[in-house]
Design a protein around this motif. Structure first.
Motif, mmCIF file in Angstrom:
data_model
loop_
_atom_site.group_PDB
_atom_site.id
_atom_site.type_symbol
_atom_site.label_atom_id
_atom_site.label_comp_id
_atom_site.label_asym_id
_atom_site.label_seq_id
_atom_site.Cartn_x
_atom_site.Cartn_y
_atom_site.Cartn_z
ATOM 1 N N GLY A 10 1.011 -1.278 0.019
ATOM 2 C CA GLY A 10 -0.129 0.021 0.126
ATOM 3 C C GLY A 10 0.807 1.312 -0.097
ATOM 4 O O GLY A 10 0.355 2.462 -0.514
ATOM 5 N N THR A 11 2.168 1.202 0.724
ATOM 6 C CA THR A 11 2.824 2.455 0.762
ATOM 7 C C THR A 11 4.009 2.445 -0.303
ATOM 8 O O THR A 11 4.877 3.324 -0.313
ATOM 9 N N PHE A 12 4.180 1.331 -1.125
ATOM 10 C CA PHE A 12 5.037 1.260 -2.070
ATOM 11 C C PHE A 12 5.482 2.555 -2.852
ATOM 12 O O PHE A 12 6.624 3.096 -3.072
ATOM 13 N N ALA A 13 4.205 2.692 -3.572
ATOM 14 C CA ALA A 13 4.426 4.022 -4.331
ATOM 15 C C ALA A 13 4.880 5.389 -3.667
ATOM 16 O O ALA A 13 5.688 6.285 -4.376
ATOM 17 N N SER A 14 4.256 5.642 -2.550
ATOM 18 C CA SER A 14 4.296 6.636 -1.934
ATOM 19 C C SER A 14 5.984 6.734 -1.167
ATOM 20 O O SER A 14 6.562 7.775 -1.412
ATOM 21 N N VAL A 15 6.615 5.947 -1.103
ATOM 22 C CA VAL A 15 7.846 5.609 -0.683
ATOM 23 C C VAL A 15 8.800 5.966 -1.946
ATOM 24 O O VAL A 15 9.698 6.745 -1.651
ATOM 25 N N LEU A 16 8.412 5.209 -2.953
ATOM 26 C CA LEU A 16 9.195 5.412 -4.109
ATOM 27 C C LEU A 16 9.340 6.797 -4.491
ATOM 28 O O LEU A 16 10.262 7.326 -5.164
ATOM 29 N N ASN A 17 8.199 7.518 -4.464
ATOM 30 C CA ASN A 17 7.958 8.944 -4.905
ATOM 31 C C ASN A 17 8.694 9.910 -4.094
ATOM 32 O O ASN A 17 9.010 11.094 -4.302
ATOM 33 N N ASN A 24 -16.262 1.101 -5.636
ATOM 34 C CA ASN A 24 -15.152 -0.084 -5.351
ATOM 35 C C ASN A 24 -14.071 0.404 -5.637
ATOM 36 O O ASN A 24 -13.009 -0.172 -6.445
ATOM 37 N N LYS A 25 -13.598 1.982 -5.548
ATOM 38 C CA LYS A 25 -12.531 2.600 -5.866
ATOM 39 C C LYS A 25 -11.605 2.504 -4.652
ATOM 40 O O LYS A 25 -12.139 2.513 -3.571
ATOM 41 N N GLY A 26 -10.367 2.142 -4.878
ATOM 42 C CA GLY A 26 -9.208 2.156 -3.717
ATOM 43 C C GLY A 26 -8.985 0.989 -3.263
ATOM 44 O O GLY A 26 -9.609 -0.012 -3.940
ATOM 45 N N SER A 27 -8.558 0.803 -1.973
ATOM 46 C CA SER A 27 -8.414 -0.398 -1.369
ATOM 47 C C SER A 27 -8.306 -0.205 0.233
ATOM 48 O O SER A 27 -8.216 0.762 0.802
ATOM 49 N N GLN A 28 -8.601 -1.521 0.894
ATOM 50 C CA GLN A 28 -8.421 -1.390 2.400
ATOM 51 C C GLN A 28 -7.252 -0.811 2.871
ATOM 52 O O GLN A 28 -7.155 0.030 3.847
ATOM 53 N N GLU A 29 -6.183 -0.982 2.192
ATOM 54 C CA GLU A 29 -4.725 -0.607 2.527
ATOM 55 C C GLU A 29 -4.666 0.914 2.573
ATOM 56 O O GLU A 29 -4.391 1.571 3.503
ATOM 57 N N ASP A 30 -5.329 1.350 1.359
ATOM 58 C CA ASP A 30 -5.327 2.815 0.996
ATOM 59 C C ASP A 30 -6.043 3.405 2.134
ATOM 60 O O ASP A 30 -5.789 4.552 2.906
ATOM 61 N N LEU A 31 -7.149 2.959 2.767
ATOM 62 C CA LEU A 31 -8.260 3.545 3.789
ATOM 63 C C LEU A 31 -7.503 3.658 5.092
ATOM 64 O O LEU A 31 -7.598 4.264 5.809
ATOM 65 N N LYS A 32 -6.711 2.334 5.317
ATOM 66 C CA LYS A 32 -6.142 2.406 6.533
ATOM 67 C C LYS A 32 -5.092 3.438 6.681
ATOM 68 O O LYS A 32 -4.968 3.916 7.622
ATOM 69 N N ASN A 33 -4.306 3.638 5.630
ATOM 70 C CA ASN A 33 -3.248 4.652 5.771
ATOM 71 C C ASN A 33 -3.848 6.207 5.760
ATOM 72 O O ASN A 33 -3.294 6.532 6.478
ATOM 73 N N GLN A 34 -5.020 6.340 5.046
ATOM 74 C CA GLN A 34 -5.470 7.393 5.093
ATOM 75 C C GLN A 34 -6.171 7.702 6.490
ATOM 76 O O GLN A 34 -6.077 8.978 6.963
ATOM 77 N N TYR A 35 -6.586 6.705 7.076
ATOM 78 C CA TYR A 35 -7.333 6.603 8.480
ATOM 79 C C TYR A 35 -6.068 7.081 9.443
ATOM 80 O O TYR A 35 -6.457 7.940 10.427
ATOM 81 N N THR A 36 -4.889 6.503 9.364
ATOM 82 C CA THR A 36 -3.945 6.645 10.277
ATOM 83 C C THR A 36 -3.650 8.090 10.416
ATOM 84 O O THR A 36 -3.527 8.833 11.310
ATOM 85 N N ASP A 37 -3.456 8.649 9.141
ATOM 86 C CA ASP A 37 -2.937 10.209 8.901
ATOM 87 C C ASP A 37 -3.782 11.203 9.440
ATOM 88 O O ASP A 37 -3.723 12.000 10.184
#
Length: 636
Positions: A323-330, A515-528
């Protein structure tokens, strides 16, 4: 670091075995002293020797033929990854602290001995007279002896000379060196063994020097036996040790000829050459990869990706999940554009170690929008300009795949048939469950998301619909305060939190409805969002702002079901009668539930008392796998 430790340990083990087999019983003690110290240094330096080989890579290298038998077995994701590095770091740090404190304690103990007792200066050393009963021993330039024996002249001259030799030859420096190394390598068994050998060789040297002064060997041996019944417990001193006497008596009788000395010394040269060859590092430098752009003058760069377990990665040493691969890469190489990255970025996956083709596809798809020139794995190279893609993802359990010729395996993008079948089975399981009875297992949800992410649009269109998995709960409302009483910093934080909360609510709605996005994206957004909430709450508390009625919570995608629970005597309950709120709470006693009463958080015991007294009450439940929240409202 682990490879370095293994190499240095292997190197030290070989040098110690050579010492035990060929040198220990020889009378070349001065040579052995420097051999042992040199072995310690060589063992930790040889693995650092690097031999560089330059290999020219063609502009468009062909991929290695695909061999399905090389594919590693697929690891199913587990619920949580155990952070071994943290726990091992704590254990290692505790060991360093323990041995460091012990070293300081021993030094302080010797300092007090020297300070508090009578000292008699001699030509080569200083005698320290100790009141209690001790065996003579040495530390730096100090020789510790028992005062009563010294005054009565009961200490033999051989023993005093023995300790004087320790001082003159500075044996304490060797001991201090090995003790300091032991602090940082306390877990290493070979350190303790070589320390014992170094101390024993000190005794060989002192014995040899005493006998060279003309003392009778047999009489000296009898004196050693008398003094070796007990010994000092301080690790930093040189003293007579009973457990080592047998070897010392044996070595005193040996004499090594010059020819043997030279022969065994010469054997060391091929041994060192073998160790350097076996335990040094070979580094391959690829040439022909430095592409200079005519206008920007950029040269090749590399990114190292390490595939860990349980769906985790390291990108140039930074931990990441799918879920965080792209954000770390960027975060990397933001000084250049994706167009430039397409010409100069070389991605090295797993440093030549095996990696599944599923992970290669994931890395390939993640790097495609970011930009790369080449991706190198242990069995293939993907060149962007050439337009080739990773190898097909095939099932290792399919005999047809195992027996097929490598050159006949076609490249395939997306999920394999086996993976689609696995996805359909899991998705059908959850889609067939009644909504009110759905229970989602975390590892199966993660597996569903992983398989769904591998599939192409066409595969998704023909597959089982992705289950409607509940998103994380909405974030709490901002602590109620009046805008006019806020500091500028708090107002800014309030606006930021409100904006992110709204964005999160929209993401939840998009996830459920479209059905856009993923559970992992929502979890990361919720944590932020929760981090912002915590910062806002702490700052509002510091400013001691007066509470006002709270603002409404962020919009939920679907209104939760509100159940009216009416108190009914337990003995009158039948199949059609709703369970009492009191019995409902009691039935969830051992579950991980957070309770609220009229929007105020309460404990389990408090809510139990409330529902027992209050017959008319509303309830809102959000329980999943024995965890969640339950809210009660009074109807008064």
């Amino acid at each position: 670091m682990l490879i370095y430790l293994l190499k240095s340990s292997g190197c030290l083990l070989v040098l110690m075995l050579f010492y035990k087999l060929f040198l220990e019983r020889e009378s070349i003690h001065q040579f052995k002293r420097f051999y042992l110290l040199g072995s310690l240094i060589a063992a930790f330096l040889i693995p650092l020797v690097t031999w560089t080989t330059y290999v020219e890579i063609p502009a468009e290298p062909e991929g290695v033929p695909f061999d399905p038998t090389l594919l590693p077995m697929e690891d199913m994701p587990t619920e949580e990854s155990f952070n071994w590095s943290l726990y091992l770091g704590v254990i290692y740090g505790s060991g360093v602290l323990f041995f460091g404190l012990r070293f300081i304690k021993n030094l302080w103990s010797l300092h007090l001995k020297i300070k508090r007792n009578q000292k008699i200066p001699r030509v080569a050393y200083i005698q320290v007279l100790i009141l209690e009963s001790i065996v003579p021993h040495t530390f730096l330039k100090y020789v510790f002896v028992e005062k009563s024996q010294f005054d009565s002249k009961n200490i033999p001259d051989e023993i005093l000379l023995h300790e004087q030799i320790h001082v003159e030859q500075k044996h304490t420096l060797d001991i201090l060196l090995i003790e300091v190394m032991q602090i940082f390598l306390w877990f290493h068994p070979l350190i303790y063994l070589i320390k014992k050998d170094i101390k024993l060789n000190h005794e060989f040297l002192a014995d040899q020097a005493v006998l060279s002064h003309g003392f009778e060997t047999k009489n000296y041996q009898n004196i050693l036996l008398d003094y070796s019944i007990s010994s000092s417990h301080n690790q930093l001193v040189s003293s007579i040790n009973y457990s080592l006497i047998k070897k010392r008596l044996t070595v005193m009788k040996t004499h090594t000829s010059k020819q043997v000395k030279w022969l065994k010394s010469l054997v060391l040269l091929p041994l060192l050459a073998l160790l350097i060859y076996s335990f040094s590092t070979n580094k391959i430098v690829e040439t022909g990869l430095n592409y200079e752009l005519s206008e920007t003058n950029h040269t090749a760069r590399s990114i190292k990706v390490e595939v860990l377990n349980q769906g985790t990665y390291q990108i140039d040493g930074i931990n990441a999940t799918k879920g965080t691969f792209a954000s770390v890469l960027n975060q990397l190489h933001q000084d250049i554009t994706p167009e430039i990255r397409n010409q100069i970025i070389n991605v090295h996956v797993n440093d030549g170690k095996p990696v599944s083709d599923e992970d290669v596809w994931f890395i390939f798809n993640s790097f495609t929008p970011y930009g790369f020139h080449r991706i190198v794995t242990y069995n293939q190279q993907i060149i962007r300009e050439k337009g080739n893609k990773p190898f097909a993802i095939v099932s290792q359990n399919d005999p047809k795949n195992l027996n097929s010729a490598p050159e006949k395996v076609e490249l395939q993008e997306g999920a394999s048939k086996a993976q689609i079948a696995e996805y359909n089975k899991l998705a059908k399981k959850y889609n067939s469950q009644p909504k009110e009875e759905q229970r989602f297992l975390k590892k199966e949800v993660e597996r569903l998301e992983y398989l769904y992410g591998l599939m192409t649009k066409e595969q998704k269109a023909h597959a089982e619909p992705f289950p409607n998995i509940p998103p994380p709960p909405p974030p709490p409302p901002t602590p109620p305060v009046e805008m006019g009483s806020m500091s500028p910093e708090l107002q800014k934080l309030y606006k930021h939190y409100t904006k992110e909360t709204e964005a999160y609510s929209k993401a939840v709605s998009a996830y459920i409805k479209n059905n856009k996005g993923s559970q992992e994206d929502l979890k990361n957004q919720y944590t932020d969002v929760m981090k912002l909430y915590k910062a806002y709450y702490e700052l509002a508390s510091k400013e001691k702002l007066t509470p006002v009625p709270p603002p409404p919570p962020p919009p939920a995608p679907e209104a939760p079901e509100v159940i009216e629970v009416i108190e009914v005597p337990v003995d009158k309950l039948d199949a059609n009668t709703p369970k009492s709120a009191y019995d409902f709470v009691r039935s969830h006693k051992n579950d991980d539930i957070t309770y609220y009463y009229n929007d105020k958080k309460v404990t389990y015991n408090e809510i139990l008392k409330i529902v027992k007294k209050e017959p008319n009450i509303n309830i809102n439940t959000n329980i999943n796998d024995h965890k969640g929240t339950v809210k009660f409202w009074s109807k008064k």
